[in-house]
Design an enzyme around this catalytic site. Structure first.
Site, PDB file in Angstrom:
ATOM      1  N   SER A 123       0.816  -1.221   0.000  1.00  0.00           N
ATOM      2  CA  SER A 123       0.000   0.000   0.000  1.00  0.00           C
ATOM      3  C   SER A 123       0.847   1.267   0.000  1.00  0.00           C
ATOM      4  O   SER A 123       1.905   1.332   0.636  1.00  0.00           O
ATOM      5  CB  SER A 123      -0.871  -0.009   1.259  1.00  0.00           C
ATOM      6  OG  SER A 123      -1.425   1.266   1.481  1.00  0.00           O
ATOM      7  N   GLU A 125       0.120   3.645   1.710  1.00  0.00           N
ATOM      8  CA  GLU A 125       0.122   4.062   3.116  1.00  0.00           C
ATOM      9  C   GLU A 125       1.511   3.819   3.735  1.00  0.00           C
ATOM     10  O   GLU A 125       1.882   4.461   4.717  1.00  0.00           O
ATOM     11  CB  GLU A 125      -0.969   3.283   3.863  1.00  0.00           C
ATOM     12  CG  GLU A 125      -1.201   3.651   5.310  1.00  0.00           C
ATOM     13  CD  GLU A 125      -1.907   4.976   5.560  1.00  0.00           C
ATOM     14  OE1 GLU A 125      -2.477   5.561   4.613  1.00  0.00           O
ATOM     15  OE2 GLU A 125      -1.880   5.435   6.708  1.00  0.00           O
ATOM     16  N   TYR A 147      -1.635   0.323  10.698  1.00  0.00           N
ATOM     17  CA  TYR A 147      -1.905  -0.335   9.409  1.00  0.00           C
ATOM     18  C   TYR A 147      -0.694  -0.190   8.482  1.00  0.00           C
ATOM     19  O   TYR A 147      -0.230  -1.162   7.870  1.00  0.00           O
ATOM     20  CB  TYR A 147      -3.152   0.285   8.762  1.00  0.00           C
ATOM     21  CG  TYR A 147      -3.352  -0.108   7.316  1.00  0.00           C
ATOM     22  CD1 TYR A 147      -3.966  -1.311   6.984  1.00  0.00           C
ATOM     23  CD2 TYR A 147      -2.922   0.725   6.274  1.00  0.00           C
ATOM     24  CE1 TYR A 147      -4.143  -1.679   5.644  1.00  0.00           C
ATOM     25  CE2 TYR A 147      -3.103   0.368   4.948  1.00  0.00           C
ATOM     26  CZ  TYR A 147      -3.709  -0.832   4.633  1.00  0.00           C
ATOM     27  OH  TYR A 147      -3.879  -1.187   3.331  1.00  0.00           O
TER      28      TYR A 147
HETATM   29  P1  NAP Z   1     -11.526  -4.560   1.837  1.00  0.00           P
HETATM   30  O1  NAP Z   1     -12.661  -4.202   0.959  1.00  0.00           O
HETATM   31  O2  NAP Z   1     -11.473  -4.049   3.231  1.00  0.00           O
HETATM   32  O3  NAP Z   1     -11.455  -6.175   1.884  1.00  0.00           O
HETATM   33  C1  NAP Z   1     -10.656  -6.851   2.825  1.00  0.00           C
HETATM   34  C2  NAP Z   1     -10.917  -8.331   2.703  1.00  0.00           C
HETATM   35  O4  NAP Z   1     -10.095  -9.033   3.660  1.00  0.00           O
HETATM   36  C3  NAP Z   1     -12.364  -8.760   2.987  1.00  0.00           C
HETATM   37  O5  NAP Z   1     -12.722  -9.767   2.061  1.00  0.00           O
HETATM   38  C4  NAP Z   1     -12.254  -9.340   4.398  1.00  0.00           C
HETATM   39  O6  NAP Z   1     -13.237 -10.311   4.678  1.00  0.00           O
HETATM   40  C5  NAP Z   1     -10.900 -10.011   4.314  1.00  0.00           C
HETATM   41  N1  NAP Z   1     -10.301 -10.353   5.617  1.00  0.00           N
HETATM   42  C6  NAP Z   1     -10.034  -9.511   6.629  1.00  0.00           C
HETATM   43  N2  NAP Z   1      -9.449 -10.184   7.635  1.00  0.00           N
HETATM   44  C7  NAP Z   1      -9.343 -11.480   7.244  1.00  0.00           C
HETATM   45  C8  NAP Z   1      -8.824 -12.665   7.844  1.00  0.00           C
HETATM   46  N3  NAP Z   1      -8.302 -12.666   9.076  1.00  0.00           N
HETATM   47  N4  NAP Z   1      -8.860 -13.823   7.160  1.00  0.00           N
HETATM   48  C9  NAP Z   1      -9.407 -13.855   5.924  1.00  0.00           C
HETATM   49  N5  NAP Z   1      -9.935 -12.774   5.306  1.00  0.00           N
HETATM   50  C10 NAP Z   1      -9.897 -11.597   5.956  1.00  0.00           C
HETATM   51  O7  NAP Z   1     -10.140  -4.144   1.156  1.00  0.00           O
HETATM   52  P2  NAP Z   1      -9.828  -3.758  -0.379  1.00  0.00           P
HETATM   53  O8  NAP Z   1     -10.036  -2.295  -0.560  1.00  0.00           O
HETATM   54  O9  NAP Z   1     -10.474  -4.723  -1.280  1.00  0.00           O
HETATM   55  O10 NAP Z   1      -8.250  -3.957  -0.398  1.00  0.00           O
HETATM   56  C11 NAP Z   1      -7.672  -5.231  -0.704  1.00  0.00           C
HETATM   57  C12 NAP Z   1      -6.256  -5.282  -0.165  1.00  0.00           C
HETATM   58  O11 NAP Z   1      -5.480  -4.252  -0.759  1.00  0.00           O
HETATM   59  C13 NAP Z   1      -6.128  -5.074   1.340  1.00  0.00           C
HETATM   60  O12 NAP Z   1      -5.049  -5.852   1.783  1.00  0.00           O
HETATM   61  C14 NAP Z   1      -5.796  -3.597   1.471  1.00  0.00           C
HETATM   62  O13 NAP Z   1      -5.102  -3.355   2.673  1.00  0.00           O
HETATM   63  C15 NAP Z   1      -4.922  -3.404   0.247  1.00  0.00           C
HETATM   64  N6  NAP Z   1      -4.889  -2.084  -0.340  1.00  0.00           N
HETATM   65  C16 NAP Z   1      -6.061  -1.454  -0.655  1.00  0.00           C
HETATM   66  C17 NAP Z   1      -6.010  -0.202  -1.259  1.00  0.00           C
HETATM   67  C18 NAP Z   1      -7.275   0.519  -1.653  1.00  0.00           C
HETATM   68  O14 NAP Z   1      -7.199   1.718  -1.923  1.00  0.00           O
HETATM   69  N7  NAP Z   1      -8.418  -0.162  -1.729  1.00  0.00           N
HETATM   70  C19 NAP Z   1      -4.773   0.385  -1.535  1.00  0.00           C
HETATM   71  C20 NAP Z   1      -3.608  -0.294  -1.210  1.00  0.00           C
HETATM   72  C21 NAP Z   1      -3.678  -1.544  -0.627  1.00  0.00           C
HETATM   73  P3  NAP Z   1     -14.699  -9.910   5.294  1.00  0.00           P
HETATM   74  O15 NAP Z   1     -15.569  -9.658   4.106  1.00  0.00           O
HETATM   75  O16 NAP Z   1     -15.049 -11.143   6.048  1.00  0.00           O
HETATM   76  O17 NAP Z   1     -14.497  -8.709   6.159  1.00  0.00           O
HETATM   77  N1  GDD Z   2     -12.332   7.456   6.210  1.00  0.00           N
HETATM   78  C1  GDD Z   2     -12.429   8.799   6.340  1.00  0.00           C
HETATM   79  N2  GDD Z   2     -13.560   9.330   6.890  1.00  0.00           N
HETATM   80  N3  GDD Z   2     -11.409   9.574   5.935  1.00  0.00           N
HETATM   81  C2  GDD Z   2     -11.537  10.919   6.056  1.00  0.00           C
HETATM   82  C3  GDD Z   2     -12.677  11.502   6.595  1.00  0.00           C
HETATM   83  C4  GDD Z   2     -13.737  10.672   7.045  1.00  0.00           C
HETATM   84  O1  GDD Z   2     -14.763  11.115   7.552  1.00  0.00           O
HETATM   85  N4  GDD Z   2     -12.504  12.842   6.568  1.00  0.00           N
HETATM   86  C5  GDD Z   2     -11.308  13.077   6.033  1.00  0.00           C
HETATM   87  N5  GDD Z   2     -10.712  11.918   5.724  1.00  0.00           N
HETATM   88  C6  GDD Z   2      -9.359  11.761   5.170  1.00  0.00           C
HETATM   89  C7  GDD Z   2      -8.472  10.839   6.011  1.00  0.00           C
HETATM   90  O2  GDD Z   2      -7.966  11.539   7.147  1.00  0.00           O
HETATM   91  C8  GDD Z   2      -7.411  10.465   4.992  1.00  0.00           C
HETATM   92  O3  GDD Z   2      -6.385  11.416   4.972  1.00  0.00           O
HETATM   93  C9  GDD Z   2      -8.150  10.508   3.649  1.00  0.00           C
HETATM   94  O4  GDD Z   2      -9.414  11.140   3.897  1.00  0.00           O
HETATM   95  C10 GDD Z   2      -8.412   9.131   3.026  1.00  0.00           C
HETATM   96  O5  GDD Z   2      -8.971   8.282   4.007  1.00  0.00           O
HETATM   97  P1  GDD Z   2      -9.558   6.836   3.632  1.00  0.00           P
HETATM   98  O6  GDD Z   2     -10.516   6.955   2.507  1.00  0.00           O
HETATM   99  O7  GDD Z   2     -10.031   6.215   4.905  1.00  0.00           O
HETATM  100  O8  GDD Z   2      -8.303   6.071   3.020  1.00  0.00           O
HETATM  101  P2  GDD Z   2      -6.778   5.928   3.501  1.00  0.00           P
HETATM  102  O9  GDD Z   2      -5.956   6.724   2.538  1.00  0.00           O
HETATM  103  O10 GDD Z   2      -6.612   6.198   4.937  1.00  0.00           O
HETATM  104  O11 GDD Z   2      -6.515   4.377   3.301  1.00  0.00           O
HETATM  105  C11 GDD Z   2      -6.933   3.716   2.105  1.00  0.00           C
HETATM  106  O12 GDD Z   2      -5.920   3.790   1.136  1.00  0.00           O
HETATM  107  C12 GDD Z   2      -4.718   3.087   1.465  1.00  0.00           C
HETATM  108  C13 GDD Z   2      -3.747   3.299   0.295  1.00  0.00           C
HETATM  109  O13 GDD Z   2      -3.070   4.510   0.470  1.00  0.00           O
HETATM  110  C14 GDD Z   2      -7.279   2.265   2.482  1.00  0.00           C
HETATM  111  O14 GDD Z   2      -7.895   1.633   1.391  1.00  0.00           O
HETATM  112  C15 GDD Z   2      -6.033   1.485   2.842  1.00  0.00           C
HETATM  113  O15 GDD Z   2      -6.392   0.096   3.027  1.00  0.00           O
HETATM  114  C16 GDD Z   2      -5.044   1.616   1.672  1.00  0.00           C
HETATM  115  O16 GDD Z   2      -3.874   0.889   1.936  1.00  0.00           O
END
Ligand code: NAP
Ligand code: GDD
Length: 329
Positions: A123, A125, A147
């Site tokens: 990520s 992050e 995280y």
């Molecule tokens: P998400 O919607 O939160 O999905 C997370 C998945 O992990 C869900 O299917 C959840 O199952 C499963 N899970 C959580 N804990 C588990 C465990 N102990 N054993 C088995 N399954 C488990 O996340 P996403 O946005 O699709 O992201 C996918 C991956 O990419 C994650 O690793 C996230 O950290 C990473 N990532 C995401 C982003 C982004 O912007 N979306 C960016 C960078 C990296 P349940 O349905 O049961 O909760």
């Molecule tokens: N969630 C949330 N809720 N975020 C807020 C809010 C609110 O009400 N108001 C402002 N924000 C700001 C957060 O402080 C953060 O800086 C930004 O919006 C994005 O927050 P999120 O959408 O929660 O995403 P994230 O960047 O913290 O994390 C996501 O992206 C990562 C990749 O950079 C997640 O998907 C992580 O799993 C992923 O790794």
């Protein structure tokens, strides 16, 4: 036909990746953890085409058994505790899932079949308090949340198993990617859902935290394609996947509200509850390596992304309203 195992198949990315692999005629095995109620909303349209199998990143034996039974050629490790604020309130659990879970899966691969190709969901992050702008595969990490720290561990253990055991293990350093399937607590979907509800008269306000944070937001299906491409290369490597554009939360708000002819300033309330103990202020990725080596590029612009999410949420709430009206008629 190849078999792929996806952990986290019920999540946003897992659902798009499963669709993509089915189109490529893979046998798709989706690992789900045991829950008291079924949570297959994102995969219900393809559920009959996927082998659903119970397993948990906390349970090593379940991972070994799945690999032995289904013999996948590719494993995509998408499961994680992925919400940054929860990582501050549940740091140990986040470490177990998001950090040690990666080692459990890699070790299961090492034991059962080290020729399996492995994708780790790293990520942006991990860049946290960024050391350079834009961020590349060579930018040092400075995570700002439990995280982010857990993801740095997951990233380096993936590199370590590649270098120690010759496993074809890749780490995709993906910047934020969104879609109508994004969890509702993440800021983009929270905003577009709030816009739809306000437009339809179901809400009067939207409470948010830091509006100055800047993110590089892309479209999730594009990012699923990048994951697959990484495992089709001759050599395992790590790649940044990003759009190369950054916008702050305020710009996202302006775009989403103005699309439905509303002024965000009349509805948004800044609430301390949504601020984090430490923030990631600026993310912007340089995906030129992925462009050159994978031929990957994003297909959706920032404005298109905001609009398609607002459209999907308006459609969702209109459908719900019609259903409620039909029941009460
Ligand atoms: P998400 O919607 O939160 O999905 C997370 C998945 O992990 C869900 O299917 C959840 O199952 C499963 N899970 C959580 N804990 C588990 C465990 N102990 N054993 C088995 N399954 C488990 O996340 P996403 O946005 O699709 O992201 C996918 C991956 O990419 C994650 O690793 C996230 O950290 C990473 N990532 C995401 C982003 C982004 O912007 N979306 C960016 C960078 C990296 P349940 O349905 O049961 O909760
Ligand atoms: N969630 C949330 N809720 N975020 C807020 C809010 C609110 O009400 N108001 C402002 N924000 C700001 C957060 O402080 C953060 O800086 C930004 O919006 C994005 O927050 P999120 O959408 O929660 O995403 P994230 O960047 O913290 O994390 C996501 O992206 C990562 C990749 O950079 C997640 O998907 C992580 O799993 C992923 O790794």
């Amino acid at each position: 036909m190849p078999t792929a195992l996806i952990t986290g198949v019920t999540g946003q990315d897992g659902s798009y990746l499963a669709e993509l692999l089915l189109q490529q005629e893979y046998t798709v095995v989706g690992m789900v953890r045991r829950t008291s109620t079924i949570n297959f909303d994102r995969i219900k349209h393809i559920q009959s085409q996927i082998e659903i199998v119970q397993g948990d990143l906390l349970d090593q034996i379940s991972l070994i058994n799945i690999l032995q039974e289904y013999q996948p050629q590719e494993v995509y490790n998408l499961a994680a505790q992925s919400f940054v604020p929860t990582s501050f309130t549940q740091p140990v659990l986040t470490g177990e899932f998001t950090a040690l879970g990666v080692t459990r899966m890699l070790d299961a691969i090492r034991i059962v079949d080290p020729s399996i190709r492995f994708y780790q969901a790293s990520s942006s992050e991990m860049f946290g308090k960024v050391r350079e702008v834009p961020q590349t595969e060579r930018t040092p990490f400075y995570p700002r949340s439990p995280y982010g720290v857990a993801k740095v561990y997951g990233h380096w253990i993936t590199v370590n198993y590649r270098e120690s055991y010759g496993i074809f293990a890749c780490s995709g350093i993906l910047f934020n990617h969104e879609s109508p399937r994004r969890g509702l607590e993440f800021v983009t979907h929270k905003i577009t859902n709030g816009v739809a509800r306000i437009k339809l008269g179901l809400s009067q306000e939207l409470r948010l935290g830091n509006l100055d944070a800047r993110r590089d937001w892309g479209y999730a299906p594009d990012y699923a394609r990048a994951m697959w491409l990484m495992l089709q290369q001759d050599r395992p490597e790590d790649y940044v996947i990003a759009t190369g554009e950054t916008h702050n939360v305020r710009e996202f708000l302006e775009e989403a509200f103005s699309y439905v002819d509303l002024d965000w300033q009349e509805f948004v309330i800044q609430d301390d509850h949504f601020y984090r103990p430490a923030e990631v202020d600026l993310l912007i990725g340089d995906a030129s390596k992925a462009g050159q080596q994978l031929g990957w590029e994003p297909t959706i612009t920032f404005v298109e992304l905001v609009r398609l999410m607002v459209d999907a949420d308006i459609e969702y709430w209109e459908r719900r309203l019609k259903q409620a009206a039909a029941i009460s008629a």
